[in-house]
Enzyme design. Structure first.
Site, PDB file in Angstrom:
ATOM      1  N   ARG A  88       0.837  -1.195   0.000  1.00  0.00           N
ATOM      2  CA  ARG A  88       0.000   0.000   0.000  1.00  0.00           C
ATOM      3  C   ARG A  88       0.877   1.252   0.000  1.00  0.00           C
ATOM      4  O   ARG A  88       2.025   1.228   0.465  1.00  0.00           O
ATOM      5  CB  ARG A  88      -0.915   0.025   1.226  1.00  0.00           C
ATOM      6  CG  ARG A  88      -1.883  -1.148   1.318  1.00  0.00           C
ATOM      7  CD  ARG A  88      -2.672  -1.065   2.614  1.00  0.00           C
ATOM      8  NE  ARG A  88      -3.700  -2.088   2.736  1.00  0.00           N
ATOM      9  CZ  ARG A  88      -3.532  -3.272   3.297  1.00  0.00           C
ATOM     10  NH1 ARG A  88      -2.352  -3.609   3.815  1.00  0.00           N
ATOM     11  NH2 ARG A  88      -4.531  -4.141   3.363  1.00  0.00           N
ATOM     12  N   HIS A 119      -3.088   2.949  -5.990  1.00  0.00           N
ATOM     13  CA  HIS A 119      -3.701   1.801  -5.323  1.00  0.00           C
ATOM     14  C   HIS A 119      -4.019   0.692  -6.322  1.00  0.00           C
ATOM     15  O   HIS A 119      -3.987  -0.495  -5.972  1.00  0.00           O
ATOM     16  CB  HIS A 119      -4.970   2.229  -4.584  1.00  0.00           C
ATOM     17  CG  HIS A 119      -5.561   1.142  -3.751  1.00  0.00           C
ATOM     18  ND1 HIS A 119      -5.008   0.735  -2.552  1.00  0.00           N
ATOM     19  CD2 HIS A 119      -6.655   0.346  -3.948  1.00  0.00           C
ATOM     20  CE1 HIS A 119      -5.730  -0.245  -2.043  1.00  0.00           C
ATOM     21  NE2 HIS A 119      -6.731  -0.502  -2.871  1.00  0.00           N
ATOM     22  N   ARG A 146      -1.477  -2.071  -6.716  1.00  0.00           N
ATOM     23  CA  ARG A 146      -1.606  -3.166  -5.743  1.00  0.00           C
ATOM     24  C   ARG A 146      -2.561  -4.233  -6.276  1.00  0.00           C
ATOM     25  O   ARG A 146      -2.310  -5.431  -6.121  1.00  0.00           O
ATOM     26  CB  ARG A 146      -2.107  -2.586  -4.416  1.00  0.00           C
ATOM     27  CG  ARG A 146      -2.492  -3.588  -3.355  1.00  0.00           C
ATOM     28  CD  ARG A 146      -2.813  -2.808  -2.083  1.00  0.00           C
ATOM     29  NE  ARG A 146      -3.643  -3.565  -1.156  1.00  0.00           N
ATOM     30  CZ  ARG A 146      -3.191  -4.442  -0.283  1.00  0.00           C
ATOM     31  NH1 ARG A 146      -1.896  -4.714  -0.242  1.00  0.00           N
ATOM     32  NH2 ARG A 146      -4.012  -5.069   0.544  1.00  0.00           N
ATOM     33  N   HIS A 162      -4.694  -8.661   4.161  1.00  0.00           N
ATOM     34  CA  HIS A 162      -6.116  -8.491   4.434  1.00  0.00           C
ATOM     35  C   HIS A 162      -6.556  -9.383   5.579  1.00  0.00           C
ATOM     36  O   HIS A 162      -6.061 -10.495   5.739  1.00  0.00           O
ATOM     37  CB  HIS A 162      -6.942  -8.871   3.194  1.00  0.00           C
ATOM     38  CG  HIS A 162      -7.024  -7.774   2.194  1.00  0.00           C
ATOM     39  ND1 HIS A 162      -7.364  -7.980   0.879  1.00  0.00           N
ATOM     40  CD2 HIS A 162      -6.806  -6.437   2.302  1.00  0.00           C
ATOM     41  CE1 HIS A 162      -7.361  -6.837   0.222  1.00  0.00           C
ATOM     42  NE2 HIS A 162      -7.025  -5.892   1.068  1.00  0.00           N
ATOM     43  N   TYR A 175      -6.146 -19.293   6.162  1.00  0.00           N
ATOM     44  CA  TYR A 175      -5.142 -18.220   6.181  1.00  0.00           C
ATOM     45  C   TYR A 175      -3.927 -18.639   6.992  1.00  0.00           C
ATOM     46  O   TYR A 175      -2.795 -18.333   6.652  1.00  0.00           O
ATOM     47  CB  TYR A 175      -5.765 -16.950   6.780  1.00  0.00           C
ATOM     48  CG  TYR A 175      -4.785 -15.824   6.990  1.00  0.00           C
ATOM     49  CD1 TYR A 175      -4.496 -14.949   5.963  1.00  0.00           C
ATOM     50  CD2 TYR A 175      -4.137 -15.653   8.213  1.00  0.00           C
ATOM     51  CE1 TYR A 175      -3.594 -13.926   6.140  1.00  0.00           C
ATOM     52  CE2 TYR A 175      -3.231 -14.643   8.396  1.00  0.00           C
ATOM     53  CZ  TYR A 175      -2.964 -13.784   7.362  1.00  0.00           C
ATOM     54  OH  TYR A 175      -2.065 -12.787   7.532  1.00  0.00           O
TER      55      TYR A 175
END
Length: 393
Positions: free
Chosen positions: A214, A329, A332, A355, A364
């Site tokens: 970011r 952005h 990304r 995220h 995850y």
């Protein structure tokens, strides 16, 4: 002159400016006297009658204590309205500056005009549906954010046992349709953009478009976050670009607020594709600020780079590439699309992007730094094949 009566007395008083008031007063058995000045004789008489009634019922307390109790009661009643609790919600949650400003705007423009004076316990599903239906359809994304905030406030009120239960959720009310579908940049477009940037900012585009960092994370990267030999990048901090100077946590040189990523998942380790390691190493030698904590992309005074300067440089480069629609952005988005095209699982994309997702939480946890390195190598191989094809033309 004071007019005596069975309980207390009323005295007519006239000020130097000719204003007439009436002072009612009485004495208790212990000799303590109490008084109150009112604008009419009728009000003064009524006050004495009320005080005498309290004495007769053995409910009397000093007037000052009663006033304080009433003020406290009103304050408590105010906090039990939706508006009163929402203000407390906003001040007690330790929100980040940007988040606090966003919530403040949603409350003032969307939520409080409808719910401010309503008691918390009176807010029903029907009220929420009526409120939501009245919101303009042209601001779908903002409406969804307002609904999420409303739900969060009511859920907090339930947790504090101020209400028995928050109204049921409205399915889909907290989400909005994606109106803009970003087209990822091609390698050809990225090459033009990189070439069009000042030399000290070319790595910035690479880290955004091939690693997925970011803008705020890139602007706060320091030498200590980088392993130039293997291309490892540790994301531990970011800057809040529009915080006011002097705010808590602000950089003393530039007024920027330095904080950790928005969620715990934003703290992560990612890798630079191998073909870009020479650029990374050269950048560390020639453009990063000195010292172990030197910024990777310093401004002219070795503090954080101006966002306006960065945006101006990038705008010219993207227009040269024929992509005036491609924001920083969006780079990304390009990086995450590349990772997906090279076999990244949902869990690995979550890890690389930083995220947080409740639904992906189980898988995850299986994403590892080793797998991220493999992804970076695969992306690098694809880029090298493209690069060789360009040289052969």
């Amino acid at each position: 002159m004071a007019r005596r009566r069975g309980f207390g007395e009323v005295e007519r008083r006239k000020s130097a400016r000719g204003e007439v008031t009436y002072r009612a007063r009485y004495a208790m058995p212990d000799g303590t006297r109490y008084s109150r000045t009112l604008s009419t004789a009728m009000d003064a008489e009524a006050w004495l009658v009320a005080e005498r009634t309290l004495v007769d019922r053995d409910e009397w307390t000093p007037p000052r204590a009663r006033i304080a109790a009433e003020e406290k009661r009103k304050a408590e009643a105010s906090s039990n309205t939706f508006g009163g609790f929402a203000e407390r919600y906003l001040t007690e949650r330790g929100l980040r500056p940007n988040t606090g400003r966003h919530y403040r705007h949603l409350l003032d423009t969307r939520i409080l005009p409808y719910f401010a004076v309503m008691p918390l316990s009176a807010v029903t599903l029907g009220d929420i549906k009526t409120w939501r239906a009245a919101l303009g359809p042209e601001t779908e994304s903002t409406n969804a954010a307002a609904y999420r905030l409303l739900r969060s406030i009511l859920t907090s009120a339930e947790e504090e046992e101020l209400i028995d239960r928050a109204p049921p959720k409205i399915r889909g009310a907290g989400t909005a349709r994606v109106k803009k579908v970003t087209t990822p940049a091609t390698f050809d477009e990225l090459a033009v953009i990189v070439e069009g940037m000042p030399v000290r900012l070319r790595l910035f585009v690479i880290l955004a478009a091939f690693v997925g960092l970011r803008e705020g994370e890139l602007l706060e990267l320091r030498r200590s976050d980088i392993d130039g030999l293997i291309g490892r990048v540790d994301i531990r901090r970011k800057i809040d670009k529009d915080v006011i100077a002097g705010a808590p946590g602000a950089c003393p040189n530039c007024g920027r607020s330095i904080s950790t990523p928005k969620t715990a998942k934003g703290i992560r380790t990612v890798h630079v594709p191998p073909p870009f390691l020479p650029m990374l190493q050269r950048h560390l030698l020639e453009h990063a600020a000195p010292g172990i904590d030197g910024l990777l992309f310093p401004g002219e005074r070795t503090d954080h780079m101006s966002v306006r300067y960065l945006t101006d440089q990038y705008r010219s480069a993207r227009e040269a590439a024929g992509r005036p629609d491609l924001t920083i952005h969006d780079l990304r988005h390009t990086a995450l699309t590349l990772a997906g095209q090279h076999g990244a699982t949902a869990a690995e994309l979550q890890a690389r992007a930083g995220h947080a997702s409740q639904t992906a939480m189980a898988i995850y946890q299986h994403a590892t730094a080793d797998r991220d390195l493999k992804l970076a190598e695969a992306i690098g191989e694809t880029y090298e094949r493209w690069s060789r094809s360009q040289n052969e033309k």
